[in-house]
Each structure stands twice: as structure tokens, then as C-alpha cells.
Design a protein around this motif. Structure first.
Motif, PDB file in Angstrom:
ATOM      1  N   THR A 231       0.861  -1.181   0.000  1.00 49.25           N
ATOM      2  CA  THR A 231       0.000   0.000   0.000  1.00 49.25           C
ATOM      3  C   THR A 231       0.896   1.228   0.000  1.00 49.25           C
ATOM      4  O   THR A 231       1.993   1.216   0.575  1.00 49.25           O
ATOM      5  CB  THR A 231      -0.935   0.061   1.232  1.00 49.25           C
ATOM      6  OG1 THR A 231      -0.145   0.138   2.424  1.00 49.25           O
ATOM      7  CG2 THR A 231      -1.870  -1.130   1.281  1.00 49.25           C
ATOM      8  N   VAL A 232       0.435   2.267  -0.667  1.00 49.44           N
ATOM      9  CA  VAL A 232       1.154   3.539  -0.741  1.00 49.44           C
ATOM     10  C   VAL A 232       0.134   4.677  -0.735  1.00 49.44           C
ATOM     11  O   VAL A 232      -1.014   4.486  -1.127  1.00 49.44           O
ATOM     12  CB  VAL A 232       2.022   3.636  -2.026  1.00 49.44           C
ATOM     13  CG1 VAL A 232       3.176   2.648  -2.002  1.00 49.44           C
ATOM     14  CG2 VAL A 232       1.193   3.469  -3.282  1.00 49.44           C
ATOM     15  N   PRO A 233       0.546   5.878  -0.311  1.00 52.59           N
ATOM     16  CA  PRO A 233      -0.350   7.027  -0.415  1.00 52.59           C
ATOM     17  C   PRO A 233      -0.525   7.419  -1.880  1.00 52.59           C
ATOM     18  O   PRO A 233       0.381   7.226  -2.692  1.00 52.59           O
ATOM     19  CB  PRO A 233       0.362   8.124   0.378  1.00 52.59           C
ATOM     20  CG  PRO A 233       1.787   7.713   0.440  1.00 52.59           C
ATOM     21  CD  PRO A 233       1.826   6.222   0.315  1.00 52.59           C
ATOM     22  N   ALA A 234      -1.693   7.943  -2.211  1.00 52.45           N
ATOM     23  CA  ALA A 234      -2.018   8.261  -3.601  1.00 52.45           C
ATOM     24  C   ALA A 234      -2.296   9.748  -3.788  1.00 52.45           C
ATOM     25  O   ALA A 234      -2.585  10.466  -2.830  1.00 52.45           O
ATOM     26  CB  ALA A 234      -3.232   7.448  -4.045  1.00 52.45           C
TER      27      ALA A 234
ATOM     28  N   ILE B 116      -4.372  -3.465  -8.924  1.00 53.52           N
ATOM     29  CA  ILE B 116      -3.996  -2.207  -8.270  1.00 53.52           C
ATOM     30  C   ILE B 116      -5.288  -1.403  -8.156  1.00 53.52           C
ATOM     31  O   ILE B 116      -5.961  -1.162  -9.150  1.00 53.52           O
ATOM     32  CB  ILE B 116      -2.949  -1.398  -9.058  1.00 53.52           C
ATOM     33  CG1 ILE B 116      -1.644  -2.176  -9.200  1.00 53.52           C
ATOM     34  CG2 ILE B 116      -2.698  -0.057  -8.361  1.00 53.52           C
ATOM     35  CD1 ILE B 116      -0.569  -1.446  -9.986  1.00 53.52           C
ATOM     36  N   SER B 117      -5.629  -1.026  -6.935  1.00 56.11           N
ATOM     37  CA  SER B 117      -6.851  -0.263  -6.717  1.00 56.11           C
ATOM     38  C   SER B 117      -6.603   0.876  -5.753  1.00 56.11           C
ATOM     39  O   SER B 117      -5.775   0.776  -4.851  1.00 56.11           O
ATOM     40  CB  SER B 117      -7.948  -1.159  -6.131  1.00 56.11           C
ATOM     41  OG  SER B 117      -9.138  -0.402  -5.908  1.00 56.11           O
ATOM     42  N   TYR B 118      -7.343   1.949  -5.976  1.00 54.89           N
ATOM     43  CA  TYR B 118      -7.371   2.994  -4.970  1.00 54.89           C
ATOM     44  C   TYR B 118      -8.150   2.471  -3.774  1.00 54.89           C
ATOM     45  O   TYR B 118      -9.057   1.630  -3.918  1.00 54.89           O
ATOM     46  CB  TYR B 118      -8.060   4.254  -5.521  1.00 54.89           C
ATOM     47  CG  TYR B 118      -7.188   5.024  -6.476  1.00 54.89           C
ATOM     48  CD1 TYR B 118      -6.176   5.850  -6.003  1.00 54.89           C
ATOM     49  CD2 TYR B 118      -7.368   4.927  -7.851  1.00 54.89           C
ATOM     50  CE1 TYR B 118      -5.364   6.561  -6.876  1.00 54.89           C
ATOM     51  CE2 TYR B 118      -6.565   5.636  -8.731  1.00 54.89           C
ATOM     52  CZ  TYR B 118      -5.565   6.445  -8.227  1.00 54.89           C
ATOM     53  OH  TYR B 118      -4.766   7.138  -9.081  1.00 54.89           O
ATOM     54  N   ILE B 119      -7.802   2.948  -2.593  1.00 47.89           N
ATOM     55  CA  ILE B 119      -8.559   2.681  -1.372  1.00 47.89           C
ATOM     56  C   ILE B 119      -8.713   4.009  -0.647  1.00 47.89           C
ATOM     57  O   ILE B 119      -8.164   5.022  -1.079  1.00 47.89           O
ATOM     58  CB  ILE B 119      -7.891   1.614  -0.473  1.00 47.89           C
ATOM     59  CG1 ILE B 119      -6.447   1.990  -0.140  1.00 47.89           C
ATOM     60  CG2 ILE B 119      -7.954   0.247  -1.139  1.00 47.89           C
ATOM     61  CD1 ILE B 119      -5.744   1.017   0.820  1.00 47.89           C
ATOM     62  N   ASN B 120      -9.456   4.031   0.422  1.00 53.46           N
ATOM     63  CA  ASN B 120      -9.793   5.268   1.136  1.00 53.46           C
ATOM     64  C   ASN B 120     -10.619   6.180   0.232  1.00 53.46           C
ATOM     65  O   ASN B 120     -10.518   7.396   0.289  1.00 53.46           O
ATOM     66  CB  ASN B 120      -8.551   5.984   1.666  1.00 53.46           C
ATOM     67  CG  ASN B 120      -7.790   5.154   2.668  1.00 53.46           C
ATOM     68  OD1 ASN B 120      -8.378   4.349   3.378  1.00 53.46           O
ATOM     69  ND2 ASN B 120      -6.490   5.331   2.715  1.00 53.46           N
ATOM     70  N   PHE B 121     -11.448   5.565  -0.595  1.00 50.20           N
ATOM     71  CA  PHE B 121     -12.345   6.254  -1.523  1.00 50.20           C
ATOM     72  C   PHE B 121     -13.358   7.112  -0.765  1.00 50.20           C
ATOM     73  O   PHE B 121     -13.568   8.280  -1.097  1.00 50.20           O
ATOM     74  CB  PHE B 121     -13.059   5.199  -2.384  1.00 50.20           C
ATOM     75  CG  PHE B 121     -14.153   5.724  -3.255  1.00 50.20           C
ATOM     76  CD1 PHE B 121     -13.852   6.426  -4.409  1.00 50.20           C
ATOM     77  CD2 PHE B 121     -15.481   5.499  -2.940  1.00 50.20           C
ATOM     78  CE1 PHE B 121     -14.862   6.896  -5.237  1.00 50.20           C
ATOM     79  CE2 PHE B 121     -16.489   5.964  -3.763  1.00 50.20           C
ATOM     80  CZ  PHE B 121     -16.176   6.666  -4.913  1.00 50.20           C
TER      81      PHE B 121
ATOM     82  N   PRO C 122     -12.301   3.762  -8.274  1.00 47.45           N
ATOM     83  CA  PRO C 122     -11.798   4.707  -9.279  1.00 47.45           C
ATOM     84  C   PRO C 122     -10.821   5.750  -8.756  1.00 47.45           C
ATOM     85  O   PRO C 122     -10.044   6.310  -9.521  1.00 47.45           O
ATOM     86  CB  PRO C 122     -13.078   5.376  -9.792  1.00 47.45           C
ATOM     87  CG  PRO C 122     -14.031   5.271  -8.649  1.00 47.45           C
ATOM     88  CD  PRO C 122     -13.715   3.971  -7.966  1.00 47.45           C
ATOM     89  N   ILE C 123     -10.859   6.030  -7.463  1.00 46.63           N
ATOM     90  CA  ILE C 123      -9.997   7.061  -6.886  1.00 46.63           C
ATOM     91  C   ILE C 123     -10.002   6.862  -5.377  1.00 46.63           C
ATOM     92  O   ILE C 123     -10.921   6.263  -4.823  1.00 46.63           O
ATOM     93  CB  ILE C 123     -10.469   8.490  -7.276  1.00 46.63           C
ATOM     94  CG1 ILE C 123      -9.382   9.513  -7.010  1.00 46.63           C
ATOM     95  CG2 ILE C 123     -11.791   8.835  -6.620  1.00 46.63           C
ATOM     96  CD1 ILE C 123      -9.618  10.852  -7.687  1.00 46.63           C
ATOM     97  N   GLY C 124      -8.972   7.363  -4.720  1.00 42.81           N
ATOM     98  CA  GLY C 124      -8.899   7.248  -3.264  1.00 42.81           C
ATOM     99  C   GLY C 124      -7.616   7.854  -2.755  1.00 42.81           C
ATOM    100  O   GLY C 124      -6.725   8.223  -3.525  1.00 42.81           O
TER     101      GLY C 124
END
Length: 186
Positions: free
Chosen positions: A45-48, A85-90, A141-143
Motif C-alpha cells: 500500500t502507498v499514499p495516492a 492495483i486499486s485505490y482505497i480510502n475512496f 476509481p480514486i482514493g
């Protein structure tokens, strides 16, 4: 530069909130690739999202925030097979964005969010739990963060320095990073 582990000795390596703290992220991922057995898995996991960069990142000693395509390209160019690969914290993204726009950079501290076990952690836990169930259906889609699951292919041929016992020098790592950046621009 030297790791106290034997090459191809891990079936699974987990890096949760680690990669953004390493200046030479490409070199670190190359080392991880070398440590994985053929078919082995890396979960990270990494910050986006660069536009979320704030004093929080500075205080936590981050070097970068990632976009999904950028992370995918870095992993694939090294030879990883991307499972997902997915965004999280959407669901928290609007609050994260608002906090960065409203709060002045040094009016809050990372200590305000320490450990996640306080009141904020208890409030956000149901949101994180909900996203965990949504991710089984597909990617978000984003997070505010990214999660990636990648594998070392069974037949992957590594560069000559990877086949031996030594790791690349810092100069070799910088050269590889420069090549990656050059390829990214083209």
C-alpha cells in the motif's frame, strides 16, 4: 544495500506504507523482486494522488504519493505481473481533500492522527471495513491510497547483477531509475 536474506526465499512480502519512505523506490522494488520465489507475491500500500501532498507527508518523511498508472508502470517495467492495483480510502477522500484545503499546512500535526486507535480511528473503522467488502467486486476509481498485489513471474529472467549474490550499487540503481523516468516521459 545488502539484505540478510537468500534470493528467491519468500513466497509473500508485504509492504504496507513502506515504499513512499524509500528515496530509491525502484531499487527497493528490484530487491523485493529478487527476494521473491518464482510465483511469489508482493502486497503493498502507498499514499495516492500528488494533489493530496501536505505537511502530513512531510512530517511522515514521505518522498512521494503515487497515481495508479505510475505505480503499475514501475512494477511492470521491473518484471512484476500485476494482479490488481486499486485505490482505497475512496469514501474518506472528500474529507482528506477538504482537510488539506482548509487547514493551514502547519496548524495540525501527524500526532493528531497517531495510531488510529483514538476517537478518529474508531469513527473511520466502519468506513475501512466497508471498502474491504467493495474491493472484492473490483477496483475503486480514486482514493487517498493505493493497494497493489503483484507476482514475480515463474520464468522471469533477471538482470545479470540479480543472478549473483551482490546487489546493484547506488550508481546502478540511480541509472535504472533515470532509465525508468526517461521511458516514462516517452
Amino acid at each position: 544495500d545488502k539484505l540478510p536474506y537468500i534470493e528467491k526465499s519468500f513466497d509473500l512480502i508485504v509492504m504496507l506504507g513502506v515504499l513512499e519512505h524509500i528515496e530509491d523506490d525502484v531499487g527497493a522494488l528490484g530487491r523485493v523482486l529478487r527476494l521473491l520465489r518464482p510465483g511469489g507475491t508482493l502486497c503493498l500500500t502507498v499514499p495516492a494522488l500528488r494533489w493530496l501532498w501536505s505537511y502530513h507527508d512531510v512530517e511522515h518523511h514521505h518522498f512521494r504519493r503515487y497515481h495508479r498508472g505510475e505505480l503499475r508502470r514501475r512494477l511492470q517495467r521491473l518484471g512484476f505481473e500485476v494482479e490488481t492495483i486499486s485505490y482505497i480510502n475512496f469514501l474518506l477522500l472528500p474529507a482528506m481533500g477538504a482537510a488539506r484545503m482548509v487547514l493551514r499546512p502547519k496548524t495540525w500535526s501527524a500526532k493528531d492522527l497517531e495510531s488510529g486507535t483514538g476517537l478518529l480511528g474508531r469513527l473511520f473503522e466502519p468506513i475501512f471495513s466497508f471498502e474491504r467488502h467493495v474491493l472484492w467486486l473490483g477496483t475503486l476509481p480514486i482514493g487517498g491510497s493505493l493497494v497493489a498485489v503483484v507476482r514475480r513471474p515463474a520464468g522471469l529472467e533477471l538482470p545479470a547483477w540479480e543472478k549473483g549474490t551482490g546487489l546493484p550499487t547506488r550508481a546502478e540503481s540511480k541509472r535504472q531509475r533515470a532509465e525508468l523516468e526517461k521511458a516514462k516521459k516517452s
